[in-house]
Design an enzyme around this catalytic site. Structure first.
Site, PDB file in Angstrom:
ATOM      1  N   ASP A   1      -8.649  15.909  68.555  1.00 25.66           N
ATOM      2  CA  ASP A   1      -9.944  15.861  67.877  1.00 25.66           C
ATOM      3  C   ASP A   1     -10.711  14.588  68.235  1.00 25.66           C
ATOM      4  OD1 ASP A   1      -7.896  14.445  66.517  1.00 25.66           O
ATOM      5  OD2 ASP A   1      -9.012  14.450  64.645  1.00 25.66           O
TER       6      ASP A   1
ATOM      7  N   HIS B   1     -14.645   9.929  69.102  1.00 28.80           N
ATOM      8  CA  HIS B   1     -14.807   8.800  70.012  1.00 28.80           C
ATOM      9  C   HIS B   1     -15.757   9.075  71.166  1.00 28.80           C
ATOM     10  CE1 HIS B   1     -10.366   7.908  68.744  1.00 28.80           C
ATOM     11  NE2 HIS B   1     -11.219   7.631  67.786  1.00 28.80           N
TER      12      HIS B   1
ATOM     13  N   ASP C   1     -12.363   8.400  75.812  1.00 27.96           N
ATOM     14  CA  ASP C   1     -10.910   8.602  75.891  1.00 27.96           C
ATOM     15  C   ASP C   1     -10.489   9.487  77.058  1.00 27.96           C
ATOM     16  OD1 ASP C   1     -10.225   7.090  73.652  1.00 27.96           O
ATOM     17  OD2 ASP C   1     -10.569   8.755  72.284  1.00 27.96           O
TER      18      ASP C   1
ATOM     19  N   TRP D   1      -6.217  13.038  56.390  1.00 30.36           N
ATOM     20  CA  TRP D   1      -6.266  11.862  57.250  1.00 30.36           C
ATOM     21  C   TRP D   1      -6.779  10.747  56.336  1.00 30.36           C
ATOM     22  CZ3 TRP D   1      -5.332  16.193  59.457  1.00 30.36           C
ATOM     23  CH2 TRP D   1      -5.293  16.416  60.821  1.00 30.36           C
TER      24      TRP D   1
ATOM     25  N   TYR E   1      -7.466   7.161  56.079  1.00 31.50           N
ATOM     26  CA  TYR E   1      -7.605   5.961  56.893  1.00 31.50           C
ATOM     27  C   TYR E   1      -8.302   4.850  56.111  1.00 31.50           C
ATOM     28  CZ  TYR E   1      -6.477   8.804  61.038  1.00 31.50           C
ATOM     29  OH  TYR E   1      -5.855   9.612  61.955  1.00 31.50           O
TER      30      TYR E   1
ATOM     31  N   LYS F   1      -1.777  11.860  56.867  1.00 33.31           N
ATOM     32  CA  LYS F   1      -1.704  11.217  58.175  1.00 33.31           C
ATOM     33  C   LYS F   1      -2.229   9.796  58.025  1.00 33.31           C
ATOM     34  CE  LYS F   1      -3.443  12.067  62.913  1.00 33.31           C
ATOM     35  NZ  LYS F   1      -4.656  11.232  63.060  1.00 33.31           N
TER      36      LYS F   1
ATOM     37  N   SER G   1       0.148   8.365  62.683  1.00 36.59           N
ATOM     38  CA  SER G   1      -0.709   8.547  63.847  1.00 36.59           C
ATOM     39  C   SER G   1      -0.188   7.764  65.042  1.00 36.59           C
ATOM     40  CB  SER G   1      -2.123   8.080  63.490  1.00 36.59           C
ATOM     41  OG  SER G   1      -2.930   7.988  64.634  1.00 36.59           O
ATOM     42  N   GLY G   2      -0.354   8.334  66.234  1.00 38.68           N
ATOM     43  CA  GLY G   2       0.069   7.636  67.450  1.00 38.68           C
ATOM     44  C   GLY G   2      -0.890   6.537  67.858  1.00 38.68           C
ATOM     45  N   GLY G   3      -2.195   6.707  67.553  1.00 39.58           N
ATOM     46  CA  GLY G   3      -3.179   5.687  67.872  1.00 39.58           C
ATOM     47  C   GLY G   3      -3.489   5.605  69.358  1.00 39.58           C
TER      48      GLY G   3
ATOM     49  N   GLY H   1      -1.979  11.942  70.031  1.00 37.81           N
ATOM     50  CA  GLY H   1      -2.947  12.504  70.961  1.00 37.81           C
ATOM     51  C   GLY H   1      -3.010  11.706  72.244  1.00 37.81           C
TER      52      GLY H   1
END
Length: 251
Positions: free
Chosen positions: A16, A21, A25, A137, A139, A170, A201-203, A229
């Site tokens: 996503d 972003h 990416d 999510w 954050y 998440k 999250s993997g970040g 991701g």
């Protein structure tokens, strides 16, 4: 949440980021959603795949991991504003596109937090009625948040997800290098989440060993799993790397 777990743990393939972003990416390969679908198919380790509705509508097919549709989002073009992610897709729309669960972002600490928690409460209610899980999510963002990875505030965010009725949450947890302290902080986050499953999250892309270390801590602390991701589809060996992470979580 059982449909999103394997041996009690889950690994989600997140895609996503294009909404959140923009193209920063992507490269010529991973900008194509079909490249992401091939990673999911070839690795065989993912228990969920995360799309916004437009990608799901045009690319999701039978044989892929269970679909999680992100119901809200914001762009990266409004720097300096208090973060807010409006509802963009309904639960019924998500179900019509084949979703087995939905995701929704709440920016904990934002001046517009109350608007997002109110909408999230309605989403949870509707998902409960329709029998599908809701993943938040949660954050840490906004002028009141000095450190978006503050473990004490992450524990608060995890508790908020539980209190609002989320099935999963998440979170963006960053390892410090202090093994004992990292594990203690993660365990406290999990305790605060109660029966709400915690996914880390993997970040942004990190070295292989750092990600393997995070996956091990996630499992040892009692988290349900990870949502990754960029740390997968920005790699030269995304299938092999995915299998390594899966082996850590599922063994």
């Amino acid at each position: 949440m059982d449909k999103f777990l394997r041996n009690g743990h889950g690994l989600f393939l997140a895609y996503d980021q294009g909404f959140e972003h923009g193209p920063s990416d992507f490269n010529a390969k991973n900008v194509d959603p079909k490249y992401i679908l091939n990673i999911a198919k070839e690795s065989g380790v993912f228990t969920g795949i995360i799309f916004q509705k437009g990608i799901a509508e045009r690319y999701y097919t039978v044989g892929l991991p269970p679909l999680i549709i992100k119901l809200n989002g914001k762009t990266a073009l409004h720097a300096g504003e208090e973060p807010f992610a409006p509802l963009l897709c309904t639960v019924d729309e998500a179900l019509g596109l084949g979703a087995s669960g939905v995701g929704y972002t709440v920016y904990v600490g934002s001046e517009r937090e109350a608007e997002m928690t109110e909408t999230f409460g309605r989403v949870v209610r509707e998902c409960n009625q329709k029998g599908i899980p809701t993943i938040g999510w949660f954050y840490l963002r906004g002028k009141q948040i000095a450190n978006p990875h503050d473990p004490k505030k992450l524990a608060y965010a995890a508790r908020l997800a539980l209190e609002l009725g989320a099935d999963g949450v998440k979170l963006q947890f960053t390892i410090s290098g202090d093994e004992t302290n990292d594990l203690r902080n993660l365990k406290w986050i999990v305790q605060n989440a109660g029966k709400c499953k915690v996914f880390i999250s993997g970040g942004s892309k990190a070295p292989d060993e750092e990600m393997f270390s995070l996956a091990k801590k996630v499992k040892d602390a009692g988290c349900a799993g990870m949502a990754v991701g960029r740390n997968i589809w920005q790699r030269e060996n995304p299938v092999e790397f995915s299998k390594e992470v899966g082996n850590i979580l599922y063994s």
